[in-house]
Design a protein around this motif. Sequence first.
Motif, PDB file in Angstrom:
ATOM      1  N   GLU A 189       1.319  -5.543 -12.419  1.00 37.84           N
ATOM      2  CA  GLU A 189       1.155  -5.533 -11.181  1.00 37.84           C
ATOM      3  C   GLU A 189       1.017  -6.146  -9.798  1.00 37.84           C
ATOM      4  OE1 GLU A 189      -2.183  -6.566 -10.923  1.00 37.84           O
ATOM      5  OE2 GLU A 189      -2.848  -6.631 -12.860  1.00 37.84           O
ATOM      6  N   PRO A 190       1.354  -5.526  -8.955  1.00 34.32           N
ATOM      7  CA  PRO A 190       2.183  -5.473  -7.854  1.00 34.32           C
ATOM      8  C   PRO A 190       2.972  -6.964  -7.041  1.00 34.32           C
ATOM      9  CG  PRO A 190       0.195  -4.054  -6.890  1.00 34.32           C
ATOM     10  CD  PRO A 190       0.362  -4.995  -8.431  1.00 34.32           C
ATOM     11  N   SER A 191       3.915  -7.283  -6.416  1.00 32.26           N
ATOM     12  CA  SER A 191       3.724  -8.452  -6.276  1.00 32.26           C
ATOM     13  C   SER A 191       3.366  -9.169  -4.918  1.00 32.26           C
ATOM     14  CB  SER A 191       5.635  -7.948  -5.510  1.00 32.26           C
ATOM     15  OG  SER A 191       5.669  -7.574  -4.361  1.00 32.26           O
ATOM     16  N   ASP A 192       2.890 -10.004  -4.818  1.00 35.14           N
ATOM     17  CA  ASP A 192       1.899 -10.846  -3.981  1.00 35.14           C
ATOM     18  C   ASP A 192       2.351  -9.909  -2.493  1.00 35.14           C
ATOM     19  OD1 ASP A 192       1.348 -12.209  -6.097  1.00 35.14           O
ATOM     20  OD2 ASP A 192       2.610 -14.051  -5.892  1.00 35.14           O
ATOM     21  N   ASP A 193       2.853 -10.322  -2.033  1.00 36.99           N
ATOM     22  CA  ASP A 193       3.269  -9.554  -0.511  1.00 36.99           C
ATOM     23  C   ASP A 193       2.962  -7.671  -1.007  1.00 36.99           C
ATOM     24  OD1 ASP A 193       5.149  -8.790  -1.610  1.00 36.99           O
ATOM     25  OD2 ASP A 193       6.834  -8.446  -0.252  1.00 36.99           O
ATOM     26  N   VAL A 194       2.592  -7.351  -1.999  1.00 35.11           N
ATOM     27  CA  VAL A 194       2.392  -5.768  -1.599  1.00 35.11           C
ATOM     28  C   VAL A 194       1.368  -5.753  -1.958  1.00 35.11           C
ATOM     29  CG1 VAL A 194       1.650  -3.964  -2.956  1.00 35.11           C
ATOM     30  CG2 VAL A 194       4.452  -5.145  -2.435  1.00 35.11           C
ATOM     31  N   ALA A 195       0.895  -6.726  -2.904  1.00 35.11           N
ATOM     32  CA  ALA A 195      -0.460  -7.016  -2.592  1.00 35.11           C
ATOM     33  C   ALA A 195      -1.929  -7.438  -1.647  1.00 35.11           C
ATOM     34  CB  ALA A 195      -0.838  -8.346  -3.650  1.00 35.11           C
ATOM     35  N   ALA A 196      -1.325  -8.470  -0.800  1.00 36.43           N
ATOM     36  CA  ALA A 196      -1.833  -8.018   0.770  1.00 36.43           C
ATOM     37  C   ALA A 196      -1.457  -7.594   0.953  1.00 36.43           C
ATOM     38  CB  ALA A 196      -0.985  -9.739   0.891  1.00 36.43           C
ATOM     39  N   LEU A 197      -1.256  -6.148   0.844  1.00 34.73           N
ATOM     40  CA  LEU A 197      -0.560  -4.672   2.764  1.00 34.73           C
ATOM     41  C   LEU A 197      -1.838  -4.246   1.854  1.00 34.73           C
ATOM     42  CD1 LEU A 197       2.824  -4.620   2.373  1.00 34.73           C
ATOM     43  CD2 LEU A 197       1.700  -5.089   3.995  1.00 34.73           C
ATOM     44  N   LEU A 198      -2.257  -4.731   0.417  1.00 32.08           N
ATOM     45  CA  LEU A 198      -3.154  -2.778  -0.054  1.00 32.08           C
ATOM     46  C   LEU A 198      -4.263  -4.001  -0.359  1.00 32.08           C
ATOM     47  CD1 LEU A 198      -1.082  -3.028  -3.415  1.00 32.08           C
ATOM     48  CD2 LEU A 198      -1.924  -0.854  -1.926  1.00 32.08           C
ATOM     49  N   THR A 199      -4.605  -4.844   0.928  1.00 34.66           N
ATOM     50  CA  THR A 199      -5.775  -4.907   1.602  1.00 34.66           C
ATOM     51  C   THR A 199      -6.552  -4.648   2.303  1.00 34.66           C
ATOM     52  OG1 THR A 199      -5.299  -6.900   2.097  1.00 34.66           O
ATOM     53  CG2 THR A 199      -5.820  -7.120   0.562  1.00 34.66           C
ATOM     54  N   SER A 200      -4.907  -3.487   3.447  1.00 35.47           N
ATOM     55  CA  SER A 200      -5.160  -2.813   4.091  1.00 35.47           C
ATOM     56  C   SER A 200      -5.861  -1.527   4.015  1.00 35.47           C
ATOM     57  CB  SER A 200      -4.006  -2.666   4.981  1.00 35.47           C
ATOM     58  OG  SER A 200      -4.344  -1.497   6.137  1.00 35.47           O
ATOM     59  N   GLU A 201      -7.303  -1.285   5.390  1.00 30.28           N
ATOM     60  CA  GLU A 201      -7.651   0.128   4.861  1.00 30.28           C
ATOM     61  C   GLU A 201      -7.122   1.243   4.969  1.00 30.28           C
ATOM     62  OE1 GLU A 201     -10.683   1.368   8.272  1.00 30.28           O
ATOM     63  OE2 GLU A 201      -9.234   0.107   9.373  1.00 30.28           O
ATOM     64  N   HIS A 202      -5.038   0.710   5.037  1.00 29.10           N
ATOM     65  CA  HIS A 202      -4.438   2.455   5.382  1.00 29.10           C
ATOM     66  C   HIS A 202      -3.539   2.539   4.778  1.00 29.10           C
ATOM     67  CE1 HIS A 202      -5.180   2.453   9.672  1.00 29.10           C
ATOM     68  NE2 HIS A 202      -5.095   0.812   9.654  1.00 29.10           N
ATOM     69  N   TRP A 203      -3.807   1.353   3.711  1.00 32.06           N
ATOM     70  CA  TRP A 203      -3.111   0.813   2.437  1.00 32.06           C
ATOM     71  C   TRP A 203      -3.694   1.762   1.022  1.00 32.06           C
ATOM     72  CZ3 TRP A 203       2.174  -0.878   1.406  1.00 32.06           C
ATOM     73  CH2 TRP A 203       3.406  -1.008   2.091  1.00 32.06           C
ATOM     74  N   ARG A 204      -2.853   2.260   0.396  1.00 31.62           N
ATOM     75  CA  ARG A 204      -3.842   3.114  -1.350  1.00 31.62           C
ATOM     76  C   ARG A 204      -2.938   2.570  -2.011  1.00 31.62           C
ATOM     77  NH1 ARG A 204      -3.908   8.176  -3.515  1.00 31.62           N
ATOM     78  NH2 ARG A 204      -1.409   9.561  -2.117  1.00 31.62           N
ATOM     79  N   LEU A 205      -3.326   2.425  -3.842  1.00 28.01           N
ATOM     80  CA  LEU A 205      -2.224   2.439  -4.792  1.00 28.01           C
ATOM     81  C   LEU A 205      -2.896   3.195  -5.232  1.00 28.01           C
ATOM     82  CD1 LEU A 205      -0.967  -0.180  -6.642  1.00 28.01           C
ATOM     83  CD2 LEU A 205      -2.711  -0.799  -7.265  1.00 28.01           C
ATOM     84  N   VAL A 206      -1.316   3.862  -6.207  1.00 35.05           N
ATOM     85  CA  VAL A 206      -1.298   5.287  -6.995  1.00 35.05           C
ATOM     86  C   VAL A 206      -1.109   3.874  -8.235  1.00 35.05           C
ATOM     87  CG1 VAL A 206      -0.464   6.779  -7.914  1.00 35.05           C
ATOM     88  CG2 VAL A 206      -1.708   6.636  -5.008  1.00 35.05           C
ATOM     89  N   GLU A 207      -1.015   4.392  -9.016  1.00 37.69           N
ATOM     90  CA  GLU A 207      -0.039   3.958 -10.323  1.00 37.69           C
ATOM     91  C   GLU A 207       0.463   5.209 -11.145  1.00 37.69           C
ATOM     92  OE1 GLU A 207      -3.360   1.412 -12.512  1.00 37.69           O
ATOM     93  OE2 GLU A 207      -2.606   0.181 -11.600  1.00 37.69           O
ATOM     94  N   MET A 208       1.635   4.820 -11.803  1.00 38.82           N
ATOM     95  CA  MET A 208       2.200   5.776 -13.119  1.00 38.82           C
ATOM     96  C   MET A 208       2.944   5.364 -14.122  1.00 38.82           C
ATOM     97  SD  MET A 208       5.133   7.654  -9.830  1.00 38.82           S
ATOM     98  CE  MET A 208       5.383   8.752 -11.998  1.00 38.82           C
ATOM     99  N   ASP A 209       2.731   5.334 -15.284  1.00 42.58           N
ATOM    100  CA  ASP A 209       2.640   4.609 -16.493  1.00 42.58           C
ATOM    101  C   ASP A 209       4.308   5.275 -17.229  1.00 42.58           C
ATOM    102  OD1 ASP A 209       2.123   3.577 -18.364  1.00 42.58           O
ATOM    103  OD2 ASP A 209       1.316   5.156 -19.910  1.00 42.58           O
ATOM    104  N   THR A 210       5.115   4.786 -15.856  1.00 45.71           N
ATOM    105  CA  THR A 210       6.506   4.823 -16.351  1.00 45.71           C
ATOM    106  C   THR A 210       7.337   3.983 -15.496  1.00 45.71           C
ATOM    107  OG1 THR A 210       8.380   6.559 -16.380  1.00 45.71           O
ATOM    108  CG2 THR A 210       7.157   6.129 -14.605  1.00 45.71           C
TER     109      THR A 210
END
Length: 232
Positions: A189-210
């Motif tokens: 999971e992203p850290s709490d500060d990153v998770a808060a930023l990911l609620t912005s419409e300008h941010w998106r999350l991409v996951e890598m299995d590494t």
Amino acid sequence: MANFVLIAGAWLGAWAWDEVVPELRAGGHGAHPLTLSGLADRQNVPAGQRTHVQDIVSEVECLDLRDVVLVGHSYSGIPVGQAAERIGDRLAGVVFVDSSVPTDGESFVSGWPGGRAMVEASIAATGGYWAPLTEADCEGQGLTDEQIARIVDGSTPHPGATLTEPAVLVRPLGALPATYVKCLLDGAEPSDDVAALLTSEHWRLVEMDTGHWPMFSQPRKLARILLDAVAM
């Protein structure tokens, strides 16, 4: 055409992007890996965090780059997030690769998961520098023995002042057009500060299995993610 300015995390230099740069250039884009002051071939240059922010801004301005995508890995997300505010309409977007993000008035060590005392003790014991990586630090991160050797052999002590000086933000970070790449072997999971930023419409999350150093473990996949960020 986008211009990618690529900044690796603590202890590393421009060389860390050697397997990513050709993929970006093959896609018709500019790729500009940057070594921050005090690291790699610039070890003798004094540096604080503001120095690192200026390193990035100067690279963009001196090369007169436009349509800039700033890419910050690990520690370097902190100066990258600040530099993004300062390059104005040259900025096309930001990609944070499993990175810290700046908080106004807070430093890198403020949010260190193991507690700031551990980092500060290392800085004090190493003459003002954060001691470089060891093989043990790289275990469990999806790296081959050869890749671990490259990282460890290329790492240099990291200037301590860049880790303890507070960030300065003029505007909310969530207003930036940003992609956050979460490397799952370094935490699901992203850290709490990153998770808060990911609620912005300008941010998106991409996951890598590494793991935490995808420019070594999965450079082509990381390059594709960077190219996709331009296409959006």
